[in-house]
Design a protein around this motif. Sequence first.
Motif, mmCIF file in Angstrom:
data_model
loop_
_atom_site.group_PDB
_atom_site.id
_atom_site.type_symbol
_atom_site.label_atom_id
_atom_site.label_comp_id
_atom_site.label_asym_id
_atom_site.label_seq_id
_atom_site.Cartn_x
_atom_site.Cartn_y
_atom_site.Cartn_z
ATOM 1 N N VAL A 50 6.173 1.917 7.412
ATOM 2 C CA VAL A 50 5.338 2.135 6.234
ATOM 3 C C VAL A 50 6.084 1.632 4.991
ATOM 4 N N VAL A 51 5.405 0.763 4.217
ATOM 5 C CA VAL A 51 6.006 0.170 3.027
ATOM 6 C C VAL A 51 5.048 0.333 1.844
ATOM 7 N N SER A 52 5.543 0.048 0.654
ATOM 8 C CA SER A 52 4.740 0.138 -0.566
ATOM 9 C C SER A 52 4.024 -1.182 -0.814
ATOM 10 N N VAL A 53 2.713 -1.100 -1.032
ATOM 11 C CA VAL A 53 1.897 -2.282 -1.288
ATOM 12 C C VAL A 53 1.075 -2.036 -2.550
ATOM 13 N N ALA A 54 1.098 -2.991 -3.474
ATOM 14 C CA ALA A 54 0.277 -2.902 -4.679
ATOM 15 C C ALA A 54 -1.127 -3.382 -4.346
ATOM 16 N N VAL A 55 -2.121 -2.556 -4.672
ATOM 17 C CA VAL A 55 -3.518 -2.893 -4.367
ATOM 18 C C VAL A 55 -4.316 -2.846 -5.667
ATOM 19 N N MET A 79 -1.861 -0.375 -14.122
ATOM 20 C CA MET A 79 -0.923 -0.570 -13.031
ATOM 21 C C MET A 79 -1.649 -0.454 -11.690
ATOM 22 N N PRO A 80 -1.126 -1.054 -10.641
ATOM 23 C CA PRO A 80 -1.833 -1.053 -9.364
ATOM 24 C C PRO A 80 -1.766 0.300 -8.663
ATOM 25 N N GLU A 81 -2.659 0.472 -7.710
ATOM 26 C CA GLU A 81 -2.484 1.573 -6.769
ATOM 27 C C GLU A 81 -1.302 1.222 -5.876
ATOM 28 N N GLU A 82 -0.335 2.102 -5.775
ATOM 29 C CA GLU A 82 0.800 1.891 -4.868
ATOM 30 C C GLU A 82 0.464 2.561 -3.552
ATOM 31 N N ARG A 83 0.011 1.754 -2.611
ATOM 32 C CA ARG A 83 -0.455 2.298 -1.338
ATOM 33 C C ARG A 83 0.652 2.235 -0.298
ATOM 34 N N GLN A 84 0.851 3.330 0.403
ATOM 35 C CA GLN A 84 1.788 3.357 1.520
ATOM 36 C C GLN A 84 1.023 2.994 2.789
ATOM 37 N N GLY A 132 2.358 -11.902 -0.589
ATOM 38 C CA GLY A 132 1.017 -11.482 -0.957
ATOM 39 C C GLY A 132 -0.018 -12.574 -0.860
ATOM 40 N N GLU A 133 -1.198 -12.222 -1.327
ATOM 41 C CA GLU A 133 -2.338 -13.122 -1.285
ATOM 42 C C GLU A 133 -2.330 -14.054 -2.498
ATOM 43 N N SER A 134 -3.045 -15.160 -2.375
ATOM 44 C CA SER A 134 -3.079 -16.130 -3.469
ATOM 45 C C SER A 134 -3.795 -15.574 -4.688
ATOM 46 N N ALA A 135 -4.632 -14.569 -4.511
ATOM 47 C CA ALA A 135 -5.356 -13.980 -5.641
ATOM 48 C C ALA A 135 -4.467 -13.075 -6.488
ATOM 49 N N ALA A 136 -3.288 -12.727 -5.995
ATOM 50 C CA ALA A 136 -2.378 -11.858 -6.748
ATOM 51 C C ALA A 136 -1.696 -12.657 -7.850
ATOM 52 N N VAL A 137 -1.831 -12.183 -9.078
ATOM 53 C CA VAL A 137 -1.311 -12.888 -10.249
ATOM 54 C C VAL A 137 -0.377 -11.961 -11.018
ATOM 55 N N THR A 138 0.729 -12.519 -11.503
ATOM 56 C CA THR A 138 1.626 -11.776 -12.376
ATOM 57 C C THR A 138 1.336 -12.187 -13.809
ATOM 58 N N SER A 139 0.886 -11.238 -14.639
ATOM 59 C CA SER A 139 0.484 -11.567 -16.007
ATOM 60 C C SER A 139 1.699 -11.947 -16.850
ATOM 61 N N VAL A 189 -8.183 -8.910 9.074
ATOM 62 C CA VAL A 189 -8.975 -7.806 8.544
ATOM 63 C C VAL A 189 -9.419 -8.218 7.139
ATOM 64 N N THR A 190 -10.688 -8.034 6.831
ATOM 65 C CA THR A 190 -11.183 -8.411 5.512
ATOM 66 C C THR A 190 -11.195 -7.203 4.585
ATOM 67 N N SER A 191 -10.911 -7.460 3.330
ATOM 68 C CA SER A 191 -10.933 -6.418 2.305
ATOM 69 C C SER A 191 -11.381 -7.042 0.998
ATOM 70 N N PRO A 192 -12.183 -6.332 0.216
ATOM 71 C CA PRO A 192 -12.588 -6.869 -1.095
ATOM 72 C C PRO A 192 -11.465 -6.791 -2.121
ATOM 73 N N ASN A 193 -10.381 -6.107 -1.788
ATOM 74 C CA ASN A 193 -9.289 -5.891 -2.721
ATOM 75 C C ASN A 193 -8.160 -6.895 -2.500
ATOM 76 N N VAL A 194 -7.182 -6.865 -3.397
ATOM 77 C CA VAL A 194 -6.063 -7.808 -3.332
ATOM 78 C C VAL A 194 -4.776 -7.027 -3.085
ATOM 79 N N PHE A 195 -4.001 -7.470 -2.095
ATOM 80 C CA PHE A 195 -2.802 -6.758 -1.642
ATOM 81 C C PHE A 195 -1.564 -7.620 -1.908
ATOM 82 N N TYR A 196 -0.496 -6.940 -2.360
ATOM 83 C CA TYR A 196 0.713 -7.669 -2.735
ATOM 84 C C TYR A 196 1.914 -6.747 -2.558
#
Length: 295
Positions: free
Chosen positions: A59-64, A80-85, A148-155, A99-106
Amino acid sequence: ELGWPESIPYLDRPPSPLEFYREWVSPNKPCIIRNAISHWPALKKWTSAYLREVVGAKVVSVAVTPNGYADAVFQGRFVMPEERQMPFMDFLDIVEKKVTSPNVFYVQKQCSNLTEEFPELVCDVQPDIPWMSEALGKKPDAVNFWLGESAAVTSLHKDHYENLYCVVSGEKYFLLHPPSDRPFIPYELYQPATYHVSEDGSFEIVDEKTAEKVPWIPLDPLNPDLELYPEYAQAKALQCTVKAGEMLYLPSLWFHHVQQSHGCIAVNYWYDMEYDIKYSYYQLLDCLTKTVKML
Protein backbone atom coordinates in the motif's frame (compact mmCIF):
# COMPACT_ATOMS: atom_id res chain seq x y z
CA GLU A 1 19.94 40.38 -20.41
CA LEU A 2 21.00 38.66 -17.19
CA GLY A 3 22.83 35.92 -19.03
CA TRP A 4 20.02 33.37 -19.18
CA PRO A 5 20.35 31.11 -22.22
CA GLU A 6 17.91 31.07 -25.14
CA SER A 7 17.50 27.35 -24.54
CA ILE A 8 18.58 24.87 -21.87
CA PRO A 9 22.16 23.76 -22.60
CA TYR A 10 23.22 20.11 -22.63
CA LEU A 11 26.25 18.50 -21.02
CA ASP A 12 27.43 15.21 -22.55
CA ARG A 13 28.82 13.88 -19.29
CA PRO A 14 28.53 14.50 -15.57
CA PRO A 15 30.79 17.39 -14.54
CA SER A 16 33.33 17.37 -11.76
CA PRO A 17 32.04 18.76 -8.45
CA LEU A 18 34.10 21.94 -8.82
CA GLU A 19 33.05 22.45 -12.42
CA PHE A 20 29.39 21.94 -11.60
CA TYR A 21 29.42 24.34 -8.68
CA ARG A 22 31.36 26.99 -10.56
CA GLU A 23 29.53 26.80 -13.90
CA TRP A 24 25.97 25.96 -12.85
CA VAL A 25 25.11 26.11 -9.14
CA SER A 26 26.81 29.39 -8.32
CA PRO A 27 25.37 31.30 -11.34
CA ASN A 28 22.00 29.56 -10.79
CA LYS A 29 21.73 28.22 -14.36
CA PRO A 30 19.86 25.08 -15.47
CA CYS A 31 21.25 22.39 -17.73
CA ILE A 32 20.42 18.90 -18.97
CA ILE A 33 23.07 16.26 -18.33
CA ARG A 34 23.40 13.17 -20.49
CA ASN A 35 25.14 9.97 -19.37
CA ALA A 36 24.77 10.87 -15.69
CA ILE A 37 22.52 7.92 -14.84
CA SER A 38 23.36 5.51 -17.66
CA HIS A 39 24.81 3.09 -15.10
CA TRP A 40 21.55 2.85 -13.14
CA PRO A 41 19.98 -0.64 -13.22
CA ALA A 42 16.59 1.11 -13.09
CA LEU A 43 16.89 2.20 -16.73
CA LYS A 44 16.53 -1.40 -17.86
CA LYS A 45 14.81 -3.01 -14.89
CA TRP A 46 11.90 -0.66 -14.15
CA THR A 47 9.31 -2.24 -16.39
CA SER A 48 5.72 -2.55 -15.25
CA ALA A 49 6.22 -6.29 -14.73
CA TYR A 50 9.28 -5.66 -12.53
CA LEU A 51 7.52 -3.01 -10.45
CA ARG A 52 4.57 -5.36 -9.95
CA GLU A 53 6.91 -8.10 -8.78
CA VAL A 54 9.03 -5.96 -6.46
CA VAL A 55 6.44 -3.56 -5.00
CA GLY A 56 3.29 -5.52 -5.79
CA ALA A 57 0.46 -5.32 -3.30
CA LYS A 58 2.23 -2.92 -0.98
CA VAL A 59 0.00 0.00 0.00
CA VAL A 60 1.43 3.36 -1.12
CA SER A 61 0.30 7.00 -1.22
CA VAL A 62 -1.30 8.13 -4.48
CA ALA A 63 -2.51 11.65 -5.29
CA VAL A 64 -5.97 11.54 -6.87
CA THR A 65 -7.71 14.51 -8.51
CA PRO A 66 -10.66 14.96 -10.88
CA ASN A 67 -8.67 17.10 -13.32
CA GLY A 68 -4.97 16.20 -13.01
CA TYR A 69 -4.07 19.34 -11.06
CA ALA A 70 -2.73 18.64 -7.58
CA ASP A 71 -1.54 21.55 -5.43
CA ALA A 72 -3.04 24.14 -7.74
CA VAL A 73 -5.49 27.04 -7.79
CA PHE A 74 -9.02 25.90 -8.64
CA GLN A 75 -12.30 27.72 -8.07
CA GLY A 76 -10.62 30.35 -5.93
CA ARG A 77 -8.95 27.83 -3.62
CA PHE A 78 -5.49 26.31 -3.33
CA VAL A 79 -6.63 22.73 -3.70
CA MET A 80 -4.54 19.75 -2.65
CA PRO A 81 -5.18 16.21 -3.91
CA GLU A 82 -6.86 13.38 -2.11
CA GLU A 83 -4.00 11.29 -0.72
CA ARG A 84 -5.33 7.80 -1.29
CA GLN A 85 -3.72 4.73 0.23
CA MET A 86 -3.95 1.91 -2.28
CA PRO A 87 -2.08 -1.23 -3.37
CA PHE A 88 0.61 -0.29 -5.87
CA MET A 89 -0.56 -2.97 -8.31
CA ASP A 90 -4.03 -1.37 -8.37
CA PHE A 91 -2.41 1.94 -9.26
CA LEU A 92 -0.49 0.24 -12.08
CA ASP A 93 -3.75 -1.24 -13.38
CA ILE A 94 -5.06 2.31 -13.79
CA VAL A 95 -1.88 3.64 -15.43
CA GLU A 96 -1.88 0.69 -17.85
CA LYS A 97 -5.60 1.28 -18.53
CA LYS A 98 -6.52 -2.22 -17.41
CA VAL A 99 -8.97 -0.45 -15.11
CA THR A 100 -10.72 2.75 -16.19
CA SER A 101 -11.30 5.70 -13.90
CA PRO A 102 -12.62 9.21 -14.57
CA ASN A 103 -10.01 10.54 -12.14
CA VAL A 104 -6.28 11.19 -12.48
CA PHE A 105 -3.74 9.22 -10.41
CA TYR A 106 -0.16 10.22 -9.67
CA VAL A 107 2.49 8.84 -7.31
CA GLN A 108 4.04 12.16 -6.32
CA LYS A 109 4.37 12.29 -2.55
CA GLN A 110 7.47 14.38 -1.98
CA CYS A 111 8.63 13.53 1.53
CA SER A 112 11.46 11.35 0.22
CA ASN A 113 8.89 8.77 -0.82
CA LEU A 114 11.48 6.69 -2.69
CA THR A 115 13.29 5.85 0.54
CA GLU A 116 10.19 5.91 2.76
CA GLU A 117 7.61 4.07 0.61
CA PHE A 118 9.67 2.35 -2.09
CA PRO A 119 12.86 1.18 -0.35
CA GLU A 120 12.76 -1.95 -2.55
CA LEU A 121 13.73 0.26 -5.51
CA VAL A 122 16.57 2.28 -3.98
CA CYS A 123 19.21 -0.28 -4.95
CA ASP A 124 18.31 0.28 -8.62
CA VAL A 125 19.29 3.96 -8.49
CA GLN A 126 21.57 5.84 -6.04
CA PRO A 127 20.94 7.19 -2.54
CA ASP A 128 22.52 10.46 -3.70
CA ILE A 129 24.42 11.89 -6.68
CA PRO A 130 28.06 11.77 -5.51
CA TRP A 131 29.40 14.70 -7.54
CA MET A 132 26.48 16.90 -6.46
CA SER A 133 26.87 15.90 -2.81
CA GLU A 134 30.56 16.78 -2.99
CA ALA A 135 29.87 20.07 -4.81
CA LEU A 136 27.38 21.17 -2.14
CA GLY A 137 29.01 19.49 0.86
CA LYS A 138 25.77 17.78 1.89
CA LYS A 139 23.49 14.84 1.16
CA PRO A 140 20.03 15.32 -0.36
CA ASP A 141 17.16 16.23 1.94
CA ALA A 142 14.80 14.01 -0.05
CA VAL A 143 14.78 11.50 -2.89
CA ASN A 144 11.41 11.28 -4.62
CA PHE A 145 9.79 8.73 -6.95
CA TRP A 146 7.32 9.91 -9.60
CA LEU A 147 4.98 7.82 -11.73
CA GLY A 148 1.68 8.86 -13.21
CA GLU A 149 -0.70 9.54 -16.02
CA SER A 150 -0.13 12.08 -18.78
CA ALA A 151 -3.09 14.12 -17.50
CA ALA A 152 -1.24 14.83 -14.23
CA VAL A 153 0.16 18.36 -14.30
CA THR A 154 2.39 20.20 -11.84
CA SER A 155 1.27 23.84 -11.67
CA LEU A 156 3.76 26.71 -11.91
CA HIS A 157 5.72 27.12 -8.66
CA LYS A 158 9.23 27.37 -7.24
CA ASP A 159 11.19 25.41 -4.62
CA HIS A 160 14.06 26.24 -2.27
CA TYR A 161 15.99 23.19 -3.44
CA GLU A 162 18.79 22.48 -5.88
CA ASN A 163 16.95 19.83 -7.87
CA LEU A 164 18.43 16.99 -9.94
CA TYR A 165 15.51 15.52 -11.88
CA CYS A 166 16.28 12.15 -13.48
CA VAL A 167 13.94 10.56 -16.03
CA VAL A 168 14.05 6.75 -15.99
CA SER A 169 11.43 6.11 -18.69
CA GLY A 170 9.21 8.30 -20.84
CA GLU A 171 9.59 12.07 -21.03
CA LYS A 172 9.06 15.11 -18.84
CA TYR A 173 8.13 18.49 -20.29
CA PHE A 174 9.34 21.50 -18.32
CA LEU A 175 8.44 25.16 -18.70
CA LEU A 176 10.87 27.28 -16.70
CA HIS A 177 11.19 30.89 -15.59
CA PRO A 178 14.30 32.33 -13.91
CA PRO A 179 13.90 34.00 -10.50
CA SER A 180 14.38 37.37 -12.20
CA ASP A 181 10.93 36.93 -13.80
CA ARG A 182 9.30 37.27 -10.37
CA PRO A 183 7.89 40.80 -11.09
CA PHE A 184 5.92 39.39 -14.03
CA ILE A 185 4.54 36.30 -12.28
CA PRO A 186 1.37 36.81 -10.22
CA TYR A 187 1.01 35.55 -6.67
CA GLU A 188 -2.18 35.68 -4.63
CA LEU A 189 -3.26 34.30 -1.26
CA TYR A 190 -5.71 31.40 -1.32
CA GLN A 191 -7.73 29.44 1.18
CA PRO A 192 -6.20 25.94 1.30
CA ALA A 193 -8.57 23.07 0.60
CA THR A 194 -8.44 19.35 -0.19
CA TYR A 195 -10.29 17.11 -2.60
CA HIS A 196 -12.53 14.59 -0.83
CA VAL A 197 -14.45 11.79 -2.48
CA SER A 198 -18.17 11.70 -1.75
CA GLU A 199 -20.15 8.49 -1.34
CA ASP A 200 -21.29 8.68 -4.97
CA GLY A 201 -17.65 8.86 -6.12
CA SER A 202 -17.70 12.53 -7.04
CA PHE A 203 -15.16 15.00 -5.67
CA GLU A 204 -15.93 17.85 -3.35
CA ILE A 205 -13.57 20.60 -2.23
CA VAL A 206 -13.30 20.86 1.54
CA ASP A 207 -11.64 23.91 3.10
CA GLU A 208 -8.82 23.45 5.59
CA LYS A 209 -10.45 25.98 7.90
CA THR A 210 -7.70 26.20 10.52
CA ALA A 211 -4.87 26.57 7.99
CA GLU A 212 -3.36 29.90 6.98
CA LYS A 213 -3.82 31.16 3.44
CA VAL A 214 -1.31 29.92 0.89
CA PRO A 215 0.55 32.16 -1.60
CA TRP A 216 0.33 30.52 -5.03
CA ILE A 217 0.51 31.35 -8.73
CA PRO A 218 -2.95 31.35 -10.35
CA LEU A 219 -1.65 31.63 -13.90
CA ASP A 220 -1.48 28.76 -16.40
CA PRO A 221 1.71 29.46 -18.39
CA LEU A 222 0.47 27.29 -21.27
CA ASN A 223 -2.64 29.43 -21.67
CA PRO A 224 -2.03 32.69 -19.78
CA ASP A 225 -4.86 35.16 -19.29
CA LEU A 226 -2.99 38.29 -20.33
CA GLU A 227 -6.03 40.49 -19.80
CA LEU A 228 -6.00 39.53 -16.13
CA TYR A 229 -2.21 39.28 -15.81
CA PRO A 230 -0.72 41.59 -18.49
CA GLU A 231 2.70 41.70 -16.80
CA TYR A 232 3.26 38.05 -17.69
CA ALA A 233 3.74 39.06 -21.33
CA GLN A 234 7.15 40.41 -20.27
CA ALA A 235 8.27 37.09 -18.80
CA LYS A 236 10.40 34.79 -20.90
CA ALA A 237 9.77 31.07 -20.57
CA LEU A 238 12.30 28.38 -21.38
CA GLN A 239 10.91 25.01 -22.41
CA CYS A 240 12.69 21.68 -22.54
CA THR A 241 12.02 17.97 -22.82
CA VAL A 242 13.93 15.65 -20.50
CA LYS A 243 14.12 12.18 -22.02
CA ALA A 244 14.78 8.77 -20.50
CA GLY A 245 18.37 8.57 -19.25
CA GLU A 246 18.72 12.35 -18.95
CA MET A 247 19.02 14.53 -15.85
CA LEU A 248 17.78 18.11 -15.52
CA TYR A 249 19.54 20.42 -13.09
CA LEU A 250 16.75 22.74 -11.95
CA PRO A 251 18.32 25.48 -9.82
CA SER A 252 16.72 26.72 -6.64
CA LEU A 253 14.03 29.42 -6.94
CA TRP A 254 13.43 28.77 -10.65
CA PHE A 255 9.73 28.65 -11.45
CA HIS A 256 8.66 25.44 -13.16
CA HIS A 257 5.54 23.90 -14.68
CA VAL A 258 5.76 20.17 -15.46
CA GLN A 259 3.93 17.72 -17.72
CA GLN A 260 4.83 14.17 -18.72
CA SER A 261 4.27 11.35 -21.14
CA HIS A 262 1.86 8.66 -19.94
CA GLY A 263 3.46 6.33 -17.40
CA CYS A 264 6.66 8.35 -17.18
CA ILE A 265 8.92 7.29 -14.30
CA ALA A 266 11.35 9.70 -12.67
CA VAL A 267 13.48 10.11 -9.56
CA ASN A 268 14.60 13.47 -8.24
CA TYR A 269 17.08 14.58 -5.60
CA TRP A 270 16.36 17.66 -3.51
CA TYR A 271 19.39 19.38 -1.98
CA ASP A 272 18.55 22.30 0.30
CA MET A 273 19.73 25.59 -1.17
CA GLU A 274 22.23 27.92 0.45
CA TYR A 275 20.43 30.90 1.95
CA ASP A 276 23.15 33.23 0.76
CA ILE A 277 23.22 36.61 -0.98
CA LYS A 278 21.32 35.22 -4.00
CA TYR A 279 18.45 34.28 -1.71
CA SER A 280 18.54 37.76 -0.16
CA TYR A 281 18.41 39.35 -3.61
CA TYR A 282 15.41 37.21 -4.51
CA GLN A 283 13.64 38.17 -1.28
CA LEU A 284 14.32 41.83 -2.06
CA LEU A 285 12.91 41.42 -5.57
CA ASP A 286 9.86 39.66 -4.14
CA CYS A 287 9.24 42.44 -1.59
CA LEU A 288 9.69 45.19 -4.18
CA THR A 289 7.25 43.43 -6.52
CA LYS A 290 4.61 43.23 -3.79
CA THR A 291 5.17 46.85 -2.78
CA VAL A 292 4.83 48.17 -6.34
CA LYS A 293 1.54 46.29 -6.78
CA MET A 294 0.16 47.92 -3.66
CA LEU A 295 0.91 51.45 -4.90
